[in-house]
Design an enzyme around this catalytic site. Structure first.
Site, mmCIF file in Angstrom:
data_model
loop_
_atom_site.group_PDB
_atom_site.id
_atom_site.type_symbol
_atom_site.label_atom_id
_atom_site.label_comp_id
_atom_site.label_asym_id
_atom_site.label_seq_id
_atom_site.Cartn_x
_atom_site.Cartn_y
_atom_site.Cartn_z
ATOM 1 N N GLU A 48 18.429 -20.235 30.734
ATOM 2 C CA GLU A 48 19.044 -21.560 30.684
ATOM 3 C C GLU A 48 18.311 -22.481 29.712
ATOM 4 O O GLU A 48 17.074 -22.545 29.717
ATOM 5 C CB GLU A 48 19.031 -22.154 32.093
ATOM 6 C CG GLU A 48 19.604 -23.558 32.199
ATOM 7 C CD GLU A 48 19.578 -24.089 33.623
ATOM 8 O OE1 GLU A 48 20.267 -25.089 33.891
ATOM 9 O OE2 GLU A 48 18.881 -23.498 34.472
ATOM 10 N N LYS A 117 27.609 -25.950 32.135
ATOM 11 C CA LYS A 117 27.187 -25.952 33.528
ATOM 12 C C LYS A 117 28.027 -26.959 34.296
ATOM 13 O O LYS A 117 28.162 -28.117 33.900
ATOM 14 C CB LYS A 117 25.704 -26.317 33.617
ATOM 15 C CG LYS A 117 25.073 -26.122 34.992
ATOM 16 C CD LYS A 117 23.554 -26.345 34.891
ATOM 17 C CE LYS A 117 22.845 -26.101 36.197
ATOM 18 N NZ LYS A 117 21.373 -26.242 36.042
ATOM 19 N N CYS A 153 22.885 -21.034 36.430
ATOM 20 C CA CYS A 153 21.916 -21.416 37.460
ATOM 21 C C CYS A 153 22.591 -22.008 38.707
ATOM 22 O O CYS A 153 23.079 -21.290 39.553
ATOM 23 C CB CYS A 153 20.886 -22.381 36.880
ATOM 24 S SG CYS A 153 19.360 -22.492 37.875
#
Length: 585
Positions: A48, A117, A153
């Site tokens: 990430e 994200k 994530c």
């Protein structure tokens, strides 16, 4: 795609980026891609926000930094025109005036796809809602005909909230065949089990295999332990990368009638105290190296805290980069002098003895005029610590070496970390380690050291230091236990107060002495201003001072230790409930 079995190779690049070093991180990505190409991989996955380093905090809001990251991603995209492996790499990305936490697919010389994200963490050490815009839930990207889901994530850490977008469910419904998850997941004790349980839940719900890739590095107070892994759709562990070290590993996936399946190496992982020790080593090593210090120095008192910190420093940096300094005063016992010399010899570090009587007595002489006629008290006693801190910082300024501070979590909690440079300097590797664990880690290190540690094997901390009752010159050579409860009791109370935020009444009900609990709570509260002045240090628990536990310094609330009053629901009118319901629609 054809229903016949197909091979697909993915390289997991568990690497150590540096926040802000965009060019250096891009070079690491290129090297990983070269390795992937040599292995015949189709795709290389990086963690990430890899191009900028994670977490970038407010640095990511600078337009110049955003532009630098984008230029680096564009350069990497051009590299993929060579027909080699595609790349999935994390980067901040500005799209129509909004800043996203993104993952870019680079393939065929172009930025073939972008995924943003969706679920932004805003708890504990995370603060992403103030930095990034929320991305949409999107479908998979395609690499060599394989549909890859890229939840980033937090997108797999399912929350019970109305804001949570089930990204994995969306990916499964839109045809994803494999889930590749880039992460920036900080270390905490037993975190591996938590990650695995989250991944198991997502694989169970989606029926898809999942690769969990984590970075491995120290970044200020955070440590990222790597420990990346792959689960097959039947929940078997297909691969396990090592923890606390970089690893570039290419895994082969086979597509059969039941979907994709992977097999690879399964490395053993560290657990418990061993993992905490390795985290402290990695955190200290990266803090020193990434901030450009030529080495470290620390006060060696002959006590266990400084002995453990010296061992950690040598394991992190090597003996040549560590300097120990004994700063004795008239209350320093001969056993402390002997033990300080012995631990320095065992570790092979440069060691010096610099008496501080002249400095302390000089301070006392200066203070004798304004305080004439006043009785000697803690003011004069603390001059020892002040003199030591001043001298350690002076040597740091002269040599460029960083001061390693040595206050453990127990004593920082109650305001006692002032003795031997405990609150002065650049970084504290045991800031989040309770005293009882300090003893355990010291004993552990004498029989074990982590792979890659640069210190010697065998007994590096004299057994006498571990078995001798702790002494403190803070009260002119009385023991710590003269003014604090025994450390096993103190740590048990602090764990309930700090980690669990338990009311005093429940701690007392568990069998602890009410007077002791109340006193420890008072000390914890009044020491807040001291902790704000402390050096940063490695985080190993879920509630460390600074990143997780943030209390106001000016604060008059005190838990009285009584049973908590039950809320009186009869005082809330039905009309009040109705108005809330109406407001919420």
């Amino acid at each position: 795609m054809s229903e016949r079995t197909t091979e697909f190779k993915v390289t997991l690049a568990q690497l150590n980026p540096t926040v802000g070093d965009v060019e250096g991180n891009a070079a690491k990505a290129r090297a990983a891609r070269e390795r992937a190409a040599a292995d015949g991989a189709d795709l290389v996955l990086l963690p990430e926000l890899f191009i900028c380093g994670y977490p970038p905090e407010d640095l990511v809001l600078k337009p110049a930094f955003q532009a630098s990251c984008r230029a680096a991603i564009e350069g990497l995209a051009r590299d993929t025109a060579d027909g080699g492996p595609a790349m999935l790499i994390g980067s901040p990305w500005v799209d129509e005036g909004k800043l996203y936490n993104a993952c870019a697919l680079l393939d065929g010389g172009r930025i073939a796809a972008l995924r943003y994200k969706c679920n932004l963490p805003n708890y504990g050490v995370f603060d992403e809602k103030r930095l990034f815009a929320r991305g949409p839930a999107a479908g998979p990207v395609t690499v060599k005909g394989v549909r890859i889901g890229v939840p980033i994530c937090e997108d797999i850490w399912l929350e019970e909230s109305e804001e949570y977008e089930n990204v994995v469910e969306c990916l499964a419904e839109t045809g994803a065949e494999i889930l590749l998850v880039p992460n920036g997941s900080p270390y905490a004790r037993d975190k591996t089990d938590v990650r695995l349980s989250i991944a198991v839940a997502r694989v169970t719900e989606s029926g898809l295999p999942l690769a969990y890739l984590n970075q491995v590095c120290g970044q200020d107070e955070l440590v990222f332990d790597g420990a990346s892994f792959v689960l097959n759709a039947d929940l078997s562990v297909a691969a396990q990368l090592p923890d606390f070290v970089e690893s570039v590993t290419t895994l082969s996936w086979t597509r059969g009638n039941d979907g994709w399946r992977c097999s690879g190496p399964v490395a053993p992982l560290l657990e418990g105290d061993k993992a905490d020790y390795a985290a402290c080593v990695l955190g200290l090593r990266d803090y020193v190296r990434k901030n450009g210090f030529p080495g470290v120095l620390l006060g060696i008192s002959g006590g266990i805290d400084s002995a453990l910190c010296a061992a950690l420093a040598v394991d992190a940096l090597g003996a040549d980069a560590v300097r120990g300094i004994m700063l004795p005063y008239r209350f320093t016992a001969q056993v402390s002098l002997d033990d300080a010399a012995q631990v320095s010899k065992n570790l092979g570090i440069r060691y010096e003895v610099l008496p501080i009587a002249d400095a302390v007595e000089g301070f006392e002489k200066i203070l004798s005029t304004p305080f004439k006629g006043m009785a000697r008290d803690i003011t004069e006693e603390n001059l020892q610590a002040r003199a030591r801190g001043t001298l350690l910082m002076a040597i740091s300024n002269k040599t460029g070496a960083m001061v390693v501070t040595t206050g453990n979590k127990s004593e920082m909690s109650v305001g006692y970390a002032t003795l031997y440079g405990d609150m002065n300097g650049g970084f504290n590797p045991i800031k989040d380690i309770y005293k009882t664990e300090v003893f355990r880690l010291a004993a552990l290190r004498n029989g074990w050291k982590p792979d890659g540690a640069l210190g010697p094997s065998g007994e590096v901390i004299p057994v006498n230091i571990i078995t001798r009752p702790p002494t403190a010159e803070l009260r002119e050579n009385q023991t710590d236990q003269d003014s604090l409860p025994p450390y096993d009791m103190l740590d048990a109370i602090l764990e309930r107060l700090v980690e669990r935020e338990e009311p005093l009444a429940s701690i007392i009900a568990a069998g602890f002495d009410p007077a002791v609990v109340t006193r420890v709570d008072r000390l914890l509260n009044v020491a807040e201003y001291k902790r704000r002045q402390a050096a940063p240090g490695v985080k190993v628990t879920t509630r460390n001072f600074g990143r997780d536990r943030r209390y106001p310094i000016t604060n008059r609330f005190r838990d009285a230790g009584k049973a908590l009053p039950e809320p009186d629901q009869t005082l809330i009118s039905r009309a009040a409930h109705a108005s809330v319901d109406a407001f919420e629609g």
